[in-house]
Motif scaffolding. Structure first.
Motif, short mmCIF file in Angstrom:
data_model
loop_
_atom_site.label_atom_id
_atom_site.label_comp_id
_atom_site.label_asym_id
_atom_site.label_seq_id
_atom_site.Cartn_x
_atom_site.Cartn_y
_atom_site.Cartn_z
N VAL A 32 0.84 -1.20 0.00
CA VAL A 32 0.00 0.00 0.00
C VAL A 32 0.87 1.25 0.00
CG1 VAL A 32 -1.61 1.35 1.42
CG2 VAL A 32 -2.02 -1.09 1.02
N ASN A 33 1.90 1.28 0.83
CA ASN A 33 2.76 2.45 0.93
C ASN A 33 3.65 2.65 -0.29
OD1 ASN A 33 1.78 3.21 3.46
ND2 ASN A 33 3.22 1.88 4.52
N ALA A 34 3.82 1.61 -1.09
CA ALA A 34 4.66 1.72 -2.28
C ALA A 34 3.97 2.47 -3.41
CB ALA A 34 5.06 0.33 -2.77
N LEU A 35 2.66 2.56 -3.34
CA LEU A 35 1.94 3.28 -4.39
C LEU A 35 2.23 4.77 -4.27
CD1 LEU A 35 -0.17 2.77 -6.66
CD2 LEU A 35 -1.89 3.47 -5.03
N ASP A 36 2.86 5.34 -5.29
CA ASP A 36 3.19 6.76 -5.30
C ASP A 36 1.91 7.55 -5.56
OD1 ASP A 36 3.96 9.37 -5.87
OD2 ASP A 36 5.80 8.74 -6.85
N HIS A 37 1.41 8.18 -4.54
CA HIS A 37 0.11 8.84 -4.65
C HIS A 37 0.11 10.03 -5.60
CE1 HIS A 37 -1.67 6.23 -1.70
NE2 HIS A 37 -0.59 6.37 -0.98
N GLU A 38 1.23 10.63 -5.87
CA GLU A 38 1.28 11.71 -6.86
C GLU A 38 1.10 11.15 -8.27
OE1 GLU A 38 1.45 15.15 -6.84
OE2 GLU A 38 0.86 14.73 -4.78
N ASP A 39 1.79 10.08 -8.57
CA ASP A 39 1.69 9.49 -9.91
C ASP A 39 0.38 8.75 -10.12
OD1 ASP A 39 4.17 10.46 -10.60
OD2 ASP A 39 5.22 8.59 -10.15
N ARG A 41 -2.74 9.33 -8.59
CA ARG A 41 -3.88 10.01 -7.97
C ARG A 41 -5.20 9.48 -8.52
NH1 ARG A 41 -2.79 15.92 -8.86
NH2 ARG A 41 -0.87 14.80 -9.09
N ASP A 42 -5.28 9.34 -9.84
CA ASP A 42 -6.49 8.83 -10.50
C ASP A 42 -6.19 7.44 -11.04
OD1 ASP A 42 -7.93 11.23 -10.10
OD2 ASP A 42 -6.87 12.12 -11.80
N CYS A 43 -6.07 6.50 -10.13
CA CYS A 43 -5.69 5.16 -10.55
C CYS A 43 -6.52 4.10 -9.85
CB CYS A 43 -4.21 4.91 -10.27
SG CYS A 43 -3.87 4.46 -8.56
N TRP A 44 -6.29 2.90 -10.31
CA TRP A 44 -6.81 1.72 -9.61
C TRP A 44 -5.58 0.94 -9.14
CZ3 TRP A 44 -4.95 -2.87 -11.19
CH2 TRP A 44 -4.36 -2.92 -12.43
N ALA A 45 -5.74 0.12 -8.14
CA ALA A 45 -4.65 -0.74 -7.67
C ALA A 45 -5.23 -1.94 -6.93
CB ALA A 45 -3.69 0.02 -6.75
N HIS A 46 -4.51 -3.05 -7.01
CA HIS A 46 -4.87 -4.26 -6.28
C HIS A 46 -3.63 -4.80 -5.59
CE1 HIS A 46 -8.07 -4.97 -9.58
NE2 HIS A 46 -8.63 -4.37 -8.54
N VAL A 47 -3.81 -5.27 -4.36
CA VAL A 47 -2.77 -6.02 -3.66
C VAL A 47 -3.24 -7.47 -3.67
CG1 VAL A 47 -1.53 -6.39 -1.50
CG2 VAL A 47 -2.13 -4.06 -2.21
N PHE A 48 -2.42 -8.32 -4.29
CA PHE A 48 -2.76 -9.73 -4.47
C PHE A 48 -1.91 -10.58 -3.54
CE2 PHE A 48 -2.25 -13.85 -6.62
CZ PHE A 48 -3.59 -14.18 -6.83
N ASP A 49 -2.55 -11.48 -2.79
CA ASP A 49 -1.89 -12.38 -1.86
C ASP A 49 -1.56 -13.69 -2.58
OD1 ASP A 49 -1.26 -14.24 0.16
OD2 ASP A 49 -2.67 -13.37 1.57
N LEU A 50 -0.28 -13.99 -2.71
CA LEU A 50 0.14 -15.21 -3.42
C LEU A 50 -0.20 -16.49 -2.64
CD1 LEU A 50 3.56 -13.98 -4.80
CD2 LEU A 50 1.55 -14.60 -6.14
N THR A 51 -0.39 -16.38 -1.34
CA THR A 51 -0.71 -17.56 -0.53
C THR A 51 -2.18 -17.95 -0.68
OG1 THR A 51 1.02 -17.03 1.05
CG2 THR A 51 -0.69 -18.53 1.81
N THR A 52 -3.07 -16.98 -0.55
CA THR A 52 -4.51 -17.26 -0.63
C THR A 52 -5.04 -17.17 -2.06
OG1 THR A 52 -5.16 -14.96 -0.25
CG2 THR A 52 -4.89 -16.38 1.70
#
Length: 69
Positions: A32-39, A41-52
């Motif tokens: 979550v913190n790696a997402l550069d909020h300036e770049d 701002r108008d984006c979508w993002a998903h964090v995917f869990d490789l275990t589940t």
């Protein structure tokens, strides 16, 4: 390999799949913190869990939310 993958892209330029991979991380918070909020701002993002094999967080219109599947 780390447990969580971050996929992200701008709302109006979706590439999809591996082209949107931004990195791999040990924790959800790191992803979550790696997402550069300036770049992304108008984006979508998903964090995917490789275990589940599930999306555990998603980002849309500047807000992170937990997935509820």
């Amino acid at each position: 390999m780390k447990r969580y993958l971050l996929f992200a892209g701008e709302d109006y330029y979706p590439d999809g799949g591996a082209k949107d991979l931004e990195g791999d991380f040990d924790t959800i918070d790191e992803a979550v913190n790696a997402l550069d909020h300036e770049d992304y701002r108008d984006c979508w993002a998903h964090v995917f869990d490789l275990t589940t094999k599930k999306i555990v967080k998603h980002h849309s219109r500047g807000v992170w939310q937990d997935e509820r599947f």
